[in-house]
Design a protein around this motif. Sequence first.
Motif, PDB file in Angstrom:
ATOM      1  N   ALA A   1      37.867  47.826  38.070  1.00 53.62           N
ATOM      2  CA  ALA A   1      37.651  47.394  39.452  1.00 53.62           C
ATOM      3  C   ALA A   1      36.230  46.873  39.606  1.00 53.62           C
ATOM      4  N   ARG A   2      35.274  47.476  38.931  1.00 55.18           N
ATOM      5  CA  ARG A   2      33.880  47.031  38.976  1.00 55.18           C
ATOM      6  C   ARG A   2      33.767  45.589  38.464  1.00 55.18           C
ATOM      7  N   THR A   3      34.511  45.247  37.419  1.00 55.72           N
ATOM      8  CA  THR A   3      34.492  43.887  36.887  1.00 55.72           C
ATOM      9  C   THR A   3      35.030  42.909  37.929  1.00 55.72           C
ATOM     10  N   ILE A   4      36.116  43.269  38.591  1.00 56.20           N
ATOM     11  CA  ILE A   4      36.685  42.414  39.630  1.00 56.20           C
ATOM     12  C   ILE A   4      35.669  42.223  40.750  1.00 56.20           C
ATOM     13  N   ILE A   5      35.029  43.289  41.171  1.00 54.68           N
ATOM     14  CA  ILE A   5      34.001  43.219  42.216  1.00 54.68           C
ATOM     15  C   ILE A   5      32.879  42.268  41.789  1.00 54.68           C
ATOM     16  N   ASN A   6      32.431  42.392  40.544  1.00 55.88           N
ATOM     17  CA  ASN A   6      31.368  41.521  40.036  1.00 55.88           C
ATOM     18  C   ASN A   6      31.806  40.067  40.017  1.00 55.88           C
ATOM     19  N   TYR A   7      33.013  39.795  39.576  1.00 58.17           N
ATOM     20  CA  TYR A   7      33.528  38.427  39.534  1.00 58.17           C
ATOM     21  C   TYR A   7      33.646  37.834  40.933  1.00 58.17           C
ATOM     22  N   GLU A   8      34.050  38.653  41.892  1.00 59.08           N
ATOM     23  CA  GLU A   8      34.199  38.162  43.259  1.00 59.08           C
ATOM     24  C   GLU A   8      32.858  37.921  43.938  1.00 59.08           C
ATOM     25  N   SER A   9      31.862  38.695  43.589  1.00 59.55           N
ATOM     26  CA  SER A   9      30.566  38.562  44.254  1.00 59.55           C
ATOM     27  C   SER A   9      29.647  37.534  43.589  1.00 59.55           C
TER      28      SER A   9
ATOM     29  N   LYS B   1      29.320  35.052  36.898  1.00 58.54           N
ATOM     30  CA  LYS B   1      29.840  36.079  35.983  1.00 58.54           C
ATOM     31  C   LYS B   1      31.271  35.751  35.566  1.00 58.54           C
ATOM     32  N   LEU B   2      32.064  35.275  36.513  1.00 60.39           N
ATOM     33  CA  LEU B   2      33.429  34.866  36.202  1.00 60.39           C
ATOM     34  C   LEU B   2      33.408  33.641  35.296  1.00 60.39           C
ATOM     35  N   ARG B   3      32.553  32.693  35.608  1.00 55.54           N
ATOM     36  CA  ARG B   3      32.440  31.470  34.820  1.00 55.54           C
ATOM     37  C   ARG B   3      32.037  31.761  33.375  1.00 55.54           C
ATOM     38  N   ASN B   4      31.244  32.804  33.162  1.00 50.63           N
ATOM     39  CA  ASN B   4      30.771  33.154  31.825  1.00 50.63           C
ATOM     40  C   ASN B   4      31.706  34.100  31.076  1.00 50.63           C
TER      41      ASN B   4
ATOM     42  N   ILE C   1      41.530  28.589  39.987  1.00 51.94           N
ATOM     43  CA  ILE C   1      40.416  29.513  40.208  1.00 51.94           C
ATOM     44  C   ILE C   1      39.110  28.728  40.276  1.00 51.94           C
ATOM     45  N   PHE C   2      38.391  28.906  41.364  1.00 48.02           N
ATOM     46  CA  PHE C   2      37.122  28.223  41.575  1.00 48.02           C
ATOM     47  C   PHE C   2      36.089  28.728  40.575  1.00 48.02           C
ATOM     48  N   LEU C   3      35.607  27.824  39.717  1.00 49.30           N
ATOM     49  CA  LEU C   3      34.596  28.166  38.714  1.00 49.30           C
ATOM     50  C   LEU C   3      33.429  27.187  38.759  1.00 49.30           C
ATOM     51  N   GLY C   4      33.345  26.382  39.799  1.00 44.56           N
ATOM     52  CA  GLY C   4      32.362  25.303  39.871  1.00 44.56           C
ATOM     53  C   GLY C   4      30.923  25.766  39.900  1.00 44.56           C
ATOM     54  N   PHE C   5      30.059  24.816  39.628  1.00 45.15           N
ATOM     55  CA  PHE C   5      28.625  25.076  39.627  1.00 45.15           C
ATOM     56  C   PHE C   5      28.009  24.860  40.998  1.00 45.15           C
ATOM     57  N   ILE C   6      28.761  24.264  41.925  1.00 41.27           N
ATOM     58  CA  ILE C   6      28.207  24.011  43.248  1.00 41.27           C
ATOM     59  C   ILE C   6      28.010  25.325  43.989  1.00 41.27           C
ATOM     60  N   SER C   7      27.068  25.346  44.894  1.00 43.70           N
ATOM     61  CA  SER C   7      26.734  26.599  45.556  1.00 43.70           C
ATOM     62  C   SER C   7      27.703  26.964  46.672  1.00 43.70           C
ATOM     63  N   GLU C   8      28.358  25.973  47.266  1.00 42.98           N
ATOM     64  CA  GLU C   8      29.272  26.274  48.363  1.00 42.98           C
ATOM     65  C   GLU C   8      30.651  26.602  47.827  1.00 42.98           C
ATOM     66  N   LYS C   9      31.183  27.733  48.229  1.00 46.90           N
ATOM     67  CA  LYS C   9      32.527  28.133  47.845  1.00 46.90           C
ATOM     68  C   LYS C   9      33.524  27.300  48.623  1.00 46.90           C
TER      69      LYS C   9
ATOM     70  N   THR D   1      40.233  36.212  29.657  1.00 48.75           N
ATOM     71  CA  THR D   1      40.077  37.035  30.853  1.00 48.75           C
ATOM     72  C   THR D   1      40.491  36.253  32.093  1.00 48.75           C
ATOM     73  N   ILE D   2      40.052  35.004  32.184  1.00 47.64           N
ATOM     74  CA  ILE D   2      40.413  34.168  33.328  1.00 47.64           C
ATOM     75  C   ILE D   2      41.923  33.921  33.330  1.00 47.64           C
ATOM     76  N   GLU D   3      42.476  33.760  32.150  1.00 48.97           N
ATOM     77  CA  GLU D   3      43.921  33.561  32.034  1.00 48.97           C
ATOM     78  C   GLU D   3      44.678  34.801  32.528  1.00 48.97           C
ATOM     79  N   LYS D   4      44.209  35.988  32.180  1.00 50.95           N
ATOM     80  CA  LYS D   4      44.831  37.230  32.662  1.00 50.95           C
ATOM     81  C   LYS D   4      44.792  37.300  34.182  1.00 50.95           C
ATOM     82  N   LEU D   5      43.652  36.913  34.750  1.00 55.29           N
ATOM     83  CA  LEU D   5      43.517  36.919  36.203  1.00 55.29           C
ATOM     84  C   LEU D   5      44.496  35.941  36.841  1.00 55.29           C
TER      85      LEU D   5
END
Length: 82
Positions: free
Chosen positions: A31-39, A43-46, A66-74, A51-55
Amino acid sequence: MKKNGKYTLKQLRTMQGMTQEELAQKTGLTARTIINYESDVSKLRNSAYKTIEKLAIALNSEVDDIFLGFISEKPKNKEVLK
């Protein structure tokens, strides 16, 4: 579920009505990993492609959804798809 556009991990998870803990169980991640990826998308991009495929599989999505872009706006959730 057919989606148009890219969504953050949190947006995809909430569209599926899933908690962070449920997503963690479905993917074998913590769950901590999911929290880190969401925040922090960097971290998700790296993370490993596998792992991304599992998600994506757990979220009934494609890796490309899944949004993995480098732009700052989600991306904005314009509509929840049917």
